[in-house]
Every structure is written in C-alpha cells, then in structure tokens.
Design an enzyme around this catalytic site. Structure first.
Site, PDB file in Angstrom:
ATOM      1  N   THR A 124     -65.872  94.700  24.003  1.00  0.00           N
ATOM      2  CA  THR A 124     -66.035  96.051  23.489  1.00  0.00           C
ATOM      3  C   THR A 124     -67.509  96.383  23.263  1.00  0.00           C
ATOM      4  O   THR A 124     -67.953  97.611  23.703  1.00  0.00           O
ATOM      5  CB  THR A 124     -65.390  95.911  21.994  1.00  0.00           C
ATOM      6  OG1 THR A 124     -64.040  95.380  21.933  1.00  0.00           O
ATOM      7  CG2 THR A 124     -65.235  97.465  21.459  1.00  0.00           C
ATOM      8  N   HIS A 184     -67.257  54.095   5.647  1.00  0.00           N
ATOM      9  CA  HIS A 184     -66.557  54.483   6.997  1.00  0.00           C
ATOM     10  C   HIS A 184     -67.712  55.576   7.526  1.00  0.00           C
ATOM     11  O   HIS A 184     -67.921  55.347   8.766  1.00  0.00           O
ATOM     12  CB  HIS A 184     -65.335  55.274   6.313  1.00  0.00           C
ATOM     13  CG  HIS A 184     -64.712  55.904   7.481  1.00  0.00           C
ATOM     14  ND1 HIS A 184     -63.438  55.302   7.875  1.00  0.00           N
ATOM     15  CD2 HIS A 184     -65.003  56.843   8.239  1.00  0.00           C
ATOM     16  CE1 HIS A 184     -63.051  55.940   8.975  1.00  0.00           C
ATOM     17  NE2 HIS A 184     -63.958  56.872   9.343  1.00  0.00           N
ATOM     18  N   GLU A 185     -68.189  56.489   6.731  1.00  0.00           N
ATOM     19  CA  GLU A 185     -69.115  57.526   7.596  1.00  0.00           C
ATOM     20  C   GLU A 185     -70.550  56.903   7.958  1.00  0.00           C
ATOM     21  O   GLU A 185     -70.927  57.243   9.293  1.00  0.00           O
ATOM     22  CB  GLU A 185     -69.263  58.747   6.824  1.00  0.00           C
ATOM     23  CG  GLU A 185     -68.224  59.536   6.164  1.00  0.00           C
ATOM     24  CD  GLU A 185     -67.313  59.977   7.130  1.00  0.00           C
ATOM     25  OE1 GLU A 185     -67.654  59.948   8.433  1.00  0.00           O
ATOM     26  OE2 GLU A 185     -65.961  60.229   7.027  1.00  0.00           O
ATOM     27  N   THR A 229     -66.044  87.943  22.188  1.00  0.00           N
ATOM     28  CA  THR A 229     -67.350  87.431  23.019  1.00  0.00           C
ATOM     29  C   THR A 229     -68.032  88.795  23.365  1.00  0.00           C
ATOM     30  O   THR A 229     -69.094  88.435  24.195  1.00  0.00           O
ATOM     31  CB  THR A 229     -66.612  86.851  24.392  1.00  0.00           C
ATOM     32  OG1 THR A 229     -65.714  87.549  24.932  1.00  0.00           O
ATOM     33  CG2 THR A 229     -66.260  85.486  24.267  1.00  0.00           C
ATOM     34  N   ASP A 240     -60.027  59.266  14.056  1.00  0.00           N
ATOM     35  CA  ASP A 240     -60.800  58.621  14.988  1.00  0.00           C
ATOM     36  C   ASP A 240     -60.185  57.840  16.097  1.00  0.00           C
ATOM     37  O   ASP A 240     -60.734  57.702  17.374  1.00  0.00           O
ATOM     38  CB  ASP A 240     -61.571  57.541  14.292  1.00  0.00           C
ATOM     39  CG  ASP A 240     -62.411  57.791  13.010  1.00  0.00           C
ATOM     40  OD1 ASP A 240     -62.884  59.077  13.119  1.00  0.00           O
ATOM     41  OD2 ASP A 240     -62.649  57.296  12.133  1.00  0.00           O
TER      42      ASP A 240
END
Ligand SMILES: Nc1ncnc2c1ncn2[C@@H]1O[C@H](COP(=O)(O)OP(=O)(O)OP(=O)(O)O)[C@@H](O)[C@H]1O
Ligand SMILES: [Zn+2]
Length: 715
Positions: free
Chosen positions: A328, A541-542, A325, A619
């Site tokens: 340093t 499906h998608e 993040t 799902d």
C-alpha cells in the site's frame, strides 16, 4: 402462494360447490338413490356413461330425475338440505352446514385442498351415476363465476365469449339451467331454478327452502369475498407502513445507515487523496520494487511522452507479497512521486451480497478516476474481488463485479493516464482473466526485507523516536529474520511504549530486545512464581545451550540468554545469524543440532539421568527436523546418497528404516558432541548458570565476560 386468484377463488364458487357436495358427498345416499331407480332407467343411463364422448352433456330427463318418487326426492333433498325433510323447516343444521367452502374436502377438514379443483373436474366426470353427471355439468360453473370477482371487464368479456362459443357447440344438449349458470344471468338462474323445480315436481314447500338455501349461500359467499378483500387491503397497508419504517430506520440509525450507504454504492471511496507527503523515500528495503515502479511514475508525470512512439505501458500493476511488506505504501508513493490523485479501494468493499452493488462501485470508482486522470487507482486485497473463488455460491454476484472490473480496465486507452495498482498476498488465487496482457500484466514482487532492508526500516522508524546512541539497529535487524516492514515498525513502537512505561528518557537496546522477544515469543510472565529448583534447572539448561553455541565453531553467535518466562517458555537462548542465511553448510546444520542438544545434556550432567525434565522437547523437535532434512532433502547422508525422499510414507520399509537409522545416528552423534563440550567446560557452564540465576538475562557481551572468567559489574 398469495396470488389474487387463489385467495378470491373460494368465495364466489361457494354456493354451487355446496350444491355439488350436497349432491354426492354422502356416498351411501347416492348409491341408495341409484339402486332404487327402476331397472329400465338404470339401463338407459349406464351405456351413455360408458361412452366417453357423452360425458358431461346430459339432459336431466335422461337422468331420470323427473321420475323420482317422493321418497327418493326426500332422500335427495335431504342430501341437499340436511335436516330439512325431518323438520319440514329450515333447521339450524342447514345454517351451519352451508357453503363456505369450495369443496367437500374443505368442508370436511376445514382447510383447502389445493388439488381439489383439478381432482373434482376429473373425478366427477368419471362417475357413472346420474346425479354425479349433473354435478359434472354444474362444476363448470365455478370456473366461470370465479372470474367475476377480480378480472377486468375486458377479460371477463373474452371469457364470456369463449364460454358462449363453447356453449354454442353444446347448445342442443346442455341442460338449460347449466346454460343459465354459464351465462351468469342471475334472473335466469332463478328462472331456471324455478323451472327445474317445477318440471321435477319438487313440492312447493321444498322449493322455497331450496331457494332460500341457495340465496343464503350466495350471501355468505359475498360476505366472505368482502372480508378477504378487506384483509388483503389491510395486509398491503401494513406491509407498506413496515417498508416505510424500514427505510426510515436505515437512514436514521447510524449503524444501519452505514450498512445502507455501503450497500448503495453511491459513495464508494471515490474521494481521491493527494499523496504529496508519501514518496519512495518513505519505503525502505524494497529497492527492486521501487526501481520497477519508477517508470510508472514517469509515465504518470507525462503520459503523452511515453505513448508518442506507440509504446504501451501496462494498465495494471500487481504488487505481490506477504502482508505488511509495504505494498500500500508503495502504491501511495507512486501517486505521491507523480503528484497525482490516489484512489483507494479495498477488494472486500466490492464483495457484496447484493446484486450489482459491487459492480456499480467499480463503475463509480473508474468514472471518477477517469475524470481526474492522470491518477492512480489502488485496489487492495485484489484477490477478494478477483479471486477464482468467485464461483462459490457464497458470493453469487462477484462474477458481475469482476466482469465490471475487466470491462472498466478494457474501457480506457493506455495513454489516458490511469494506472491501476492491485495488491495481493495470493497471486495464484487470482482469476486468470485479470492477469492477462492488457489488464494486470506487470507484476512487482514486494518481499519481506532482508537484513539490510530490515536495518534501513528500523533506522527509519527509530529516527522518529528518541533513542540512545548505543542502539545498534543491525543487531535487532539480524535477530528479526522474517519480520515484515509493518512488524518492524511495530517493534520500534512497542519499544518506545515500554521505555515510556518504565520512565526512561530514551529507547535503549534493552527495550528493543524486549519488544522483539515479546513479538516473537509472547509477553513476559513476570507474575509467574517459579520455584528455585525449577529456576536452577532452567538456568543450567539455558547455559548448556549457550556454552555449546559459544564453543562450537559453526554455531551462530549468541545474542542473549534468559531465564525469564515468556509465552510458553521458561527461558531461552537467542542466537543471531551474522547475515540472512541463504544457504547453510553441513557443519552449520550439525552445529545447530548440537546447540539444541545442549539443554538436555546439561540437565543430565548436572542433575543425573533420573532428573532430566520435559523441557527439552522442543529442542529435540528442532534437532530431529534438521537431521531429517539432511537425510531426506539435502543429500547429506552417505548411506542414502544424493537423493530426495519426499513422501516417506510411500517408501519401502527397508528405505524407511534406513532413513530412520541415519537420523538416529546423526542425533546420537550430536548428543555426544554436546556432552563432550559441556564436560570440557563444566566450570564455565556453572558460572554462566549462576550468573543467569543472579541476573535473569544476559546479553552477548555479558555472556562473554562470564565465560572468560571475569566478574560481571553489578547492575
Ligand atoms: N518497506 C517498508 N518501509 C517502510 N515502512 C513500511 C514498509 N513496509 C511496511 N511498512 C509500514 O507498515 C505499514 C503497513 O504496510 P502496508 O499497508 O503498506 O503493507 P501491505 O503490504 O499493503 O499490507 P497488506 O498486504 O496487509 O495490505 C505501512 O503503513 C508502513 O508504516
Ligand atoms: Zn532448550
């Protein structure tokens, strides 16, 4: 053990111990001797031995040795000089059976019984037999002779003194030959031996053999001493040479030499770096942290100004946050802003298995830093030097290291201008002593960037590469919830590499999306051959997910749909939150569940309930997780009320089944809603699936075009 005394001991005592062994090791012999002596003598002797005070101090005459008959003497001599009596000659047996061991045990078994000395001294004294009593006298001798081989003259004298003191006490009664042994006068040894043999009427022929045996034993012992000393010397020489080789090898071999250098602690990262080229400008998306550190920069620029009113600045600042993040980077920026030297050290460098090395590195580091104040010392991974786990036996010396760190931190004044910045991912793992006032008493949190921060970071790194004007950093930022600065930098870099591989001049959204998916879901699996049937199932499906997302009011906007296999998936639809979601409403959660259900509902509607696939398991995981949390955590179930149920395993069976019931109802309703939408928009569903089969991947705009019933431009 390899102590000198234990190695040299056996040789010098050999001759006499042989005598001892010869005297009474063959038990049967000694028994027969004692039974054959006259009753009188026997009676005389026994009471003396029953009285404990008379133990070792026996006169030979008292023992009745002088009264032995020839036959008995033969027996005795036979036990002393096995085989001698038969041949009246020094047999080869004698030569072999000599002397070379200190004890009977060793003679018999061929190795040293470490307790033999102790045992012998006790056992011999317990014996009530005359010959054994002599032995108890005799075995004083080895103890004193031993000292000759290796003790200093001084200690020997002292020993002798004490010996003669003891002797003085017992002078009246101690057998004269024992005295001779104790004084270790070789001349008198021989004399006493002579006298002994004379007084005891040992025939002259036997006497010579007796002496020869004695002398031989002594010589062998000498030779053995010499041999042991030689081998001792050789061993030492070999060890020394090995040591020299070892050191040479460590210095010569590059790998080993690195080990060696790092363990000497002489060069522990004490070279400072000037950080002019890193400033707060370089750190994006962590505004709060930058603001907090701003005053530290001011302090470093002018330490006196701050302390003139008696104010104290923290000596240590702890940067806390997940990996990557920018902790340093922030520390470097502090040094860069103030234009002071920056000393970098990683906590793991101090975590040495060798005693004192970690501590000495800390000392070096602080010494250097103080000499160059004002400056910044940065200790990355502070938890690995200052963690609570330092009590573990795996890190026996880290206690020392942390103590050294504490001592160093206490050892300079607040206005000396040395600021220590520590970074850790686990502040709770730190030793309490480290975070108390006067040490790391200022904590600055460096969180994962929010959507605004991610956008800034992306823009910052995009500016370092060539990118197309159509690139919208915000879209990528919205799709990268939870990414750290380092991960975003990596994303941009991967996109640039992908563009280069594809021979493109600039990075476009496509490459950025590509690398985002790669980081999130693993690499594409273009080489996998998916048959048409499976492709079709995946496309429907998608599209099912996409249609639900598109037509549900509170669902997140669609970002993309694809049937390109990636990682463990055959395809996916990605949705983008408009913003980082701090809170989610009930209808947003239900919408998420509906979208999840869309895949399976599509399979069922298009291919029939006999042809539904396993592809919907994740799902359902997702939908069930949401439903469960709604019931047990968010108080969103009317039946169970506004209450949390943390450990469902400990609840009553009734409550458990009530929870289960509620979850089931939520999921069932969700499924029905999805079914309703897909039935209503069957045409759009089919169009979208066909478009996916043609184009593999569709972005938000293209999906919209298809769903509005327009034709897609050919790509
Ligand atoms: N907020 C940020 N702004 C710009 N760049 C960043 C940011 N955060 C991370 N980076 C990039 O990621 C790299 C790695 O970050 P850095 O080493 O500072 O993270 P860290 O928090 O110290 O990680 P770790 O805890 O693993 O040591 C930086 O060199 C920088 O290039
Ligand atoms: Zn799915």
């Amino acid at each position: 053990m390899f102590s000198l005394s234990s190695t040299v001991q056996p040789q010098v005592t050999v001759p006499l111990s042989h005598l001892i062994n010869a005297f009474h090791s063959p038990k049967s012999t000694s028994v027969s001797v004692s039974t054959s002596v006259s009753q009188n003598q026997h009676r005389d002797v026994v009471p003396e031995h029953e009285a404990p005070s008379s133990e070792p101090l026996l006169n030979l005459r008292d023992l009745g040795l002088s009264e032995l008959k020839i036959g008995q003497i033969d027996q005795l001599v036979d036990s002393l000089l096995p085989g001698f009596c038969k041949g009246k000659n020094i047999s080869s047996h004698w030569h072999i059976s000599h002397v070379s061991a200190q004890s009977f045990f060793e003679n018999k078994y061929g190795y040293i019984d470490v307790f033999s000395t102790l045992r012998s001294s006790c056992l011999y004294r317990q014996h009530s037999r005359t010959l054994k009593s002599i032995c108890s006298d005799l075995q004083y001798w080895p103890g004193f002779i031993q000292s000759r081989g290796f003790k200093t003259l001084k200690s020997r004298t002292r020993r002798l003194q004490s010996t003669s003191e003891r002797l003085a006490e017992s002078q009246q009664i101690a057998p004269s030959f024992v005295k001779g042994f104790l004084l270790r006068d070789r001349g008198s040894d021989v004399e006493t031996l002579d006298k002994l043999m004379k007084t005891k009427n040992i025939p002259e022929a036997h006497q010579d053999a007796f002496k020869t045996g004695f002398a031989e034993g002594f010589l062998k012992a000498q030779a053995l001493t010499q041999k042991t000393n030689d081998s001792l010397r050789r061993t030492r020489l070999i060890l020394f040479v090995l040591l020299l080789f070892g050191i040479y090898g460590l210095l010569k071999n590059p790998f080993l030499s690195v080990r060696f250098r790092t363990t000497t602690g002489l060069d522990s990262a004490v070279d400072p770096v000037q950080m002019k080229n890193v400033t707060f400008e370089h750190v994006k998306g962590v505004e709060e942290a930058k603001q907090e550190l701003q005053e530290v920069v001011e302090f470093l620029k002018n330490p006196q100004k701050f302390t003139v009113l008696g104010g104290k600045l923290p000596k240590g600042i702890l940067l806390v946050g997940p990996p990557g993040t920018g902790k340093t980077l922030l520390a470097r920026a502090v040094a860069g802003e103030a234009d002071v030297p920056f000393y970098y050290a990683s906590g793991s460098e101090f975590d040495e298995m060798f005693v004192g090395v970690g501590a000495s590195r800390i000392r070096n580091l602080f010494r250097e830093a103080k000499a160059n104040a004002p400056c910044v010392i940065f200790i990355d991974e502070l938890d690995s030097v200052g963690g609570k786990r330092i009590e573990s036996p795996m890190h026996p010396y880290s206690r020392q290291t942390i103590n050294q760190l504490l001592a160093e931190m206490d050892g300079f004044k607040p206005n000396e201008g040395v600021i220590i910045i520590g970074a850790t991912n686990f502040p709770e793992a730190l030793d309490n002593a480290l975070i108390r006032p006067g040490r790391f008493d200022m904590q600055v949190t460096v969180p994962r960037p929010d959507v605004k921060g991610r956008k800034e970071i992306l823009k910052w790194y995009l500016n370092k590469i060539k990118y197309d004007q159509s690139v919208d950093a915000e879209i990528i930022a919205r799709g990268t919830v939870g990414f750290s600065g380092a991960e975003l930098e990596n994303l941009v870099n991967q996109a640039a590499l992908k563009a280069a591989v594809d021979g493109k001049e600039m990075v476009t959204m496509k490459e950025l999306e590509f690398s985002k998916d790669k980081i999130l879901m693993g690499p594409e699996r273009r080489s996998v051959e998916i048959d048409n049937k499976n492709k079709t199932i995946t496309a429907y499906h998608e599209s099912g997910h996409a249609i639900i997302a598109y037509y549900t009011k509170d669902a997140m906007p669609i970002n993309k749909a694809t049937i390109m296999p990636r990682g463990p998936t055959l395809g996916h639809v990605s949705l983008l939150p408009e913003n980082d979601r701090w809170n989610e409403t009930r209808s947003q959660l239900l919408a998420q569940m509906d979208v999840s259900m869309g895949g399976r509902v599509a399979e069922e509607l298009i291919f029939g309930s006999d042809h539904i696939t396993t592809g919907a398991s994740s799902d359902f995981d997702n939908a069930t997780r949401i439903a469960k949390r709604m019931v047990t955590k968010f108080g969103m179930s009317e039946k169970l009320g506004v209450m949390t149920y943390s450990d469902t395993g400990k609840l009553s069976p009734e409550t458990q089944s009530a929870i289960e019931q509620e979850i089931r109802i939520l999921l069932r309703d969700s499924y029905e809603r999805a079914k309703h939408i897909l039935k209503t928009h069957a045409k759009e569903h089919k169009n979208l699936a066909e478009a996916l089969l043609t184009y593999e991947t569709l972005d938000a705009k293209e999906i919209q075009i298809v769903l509005e019933g327009k034709k897609l431009e050919l790509r």
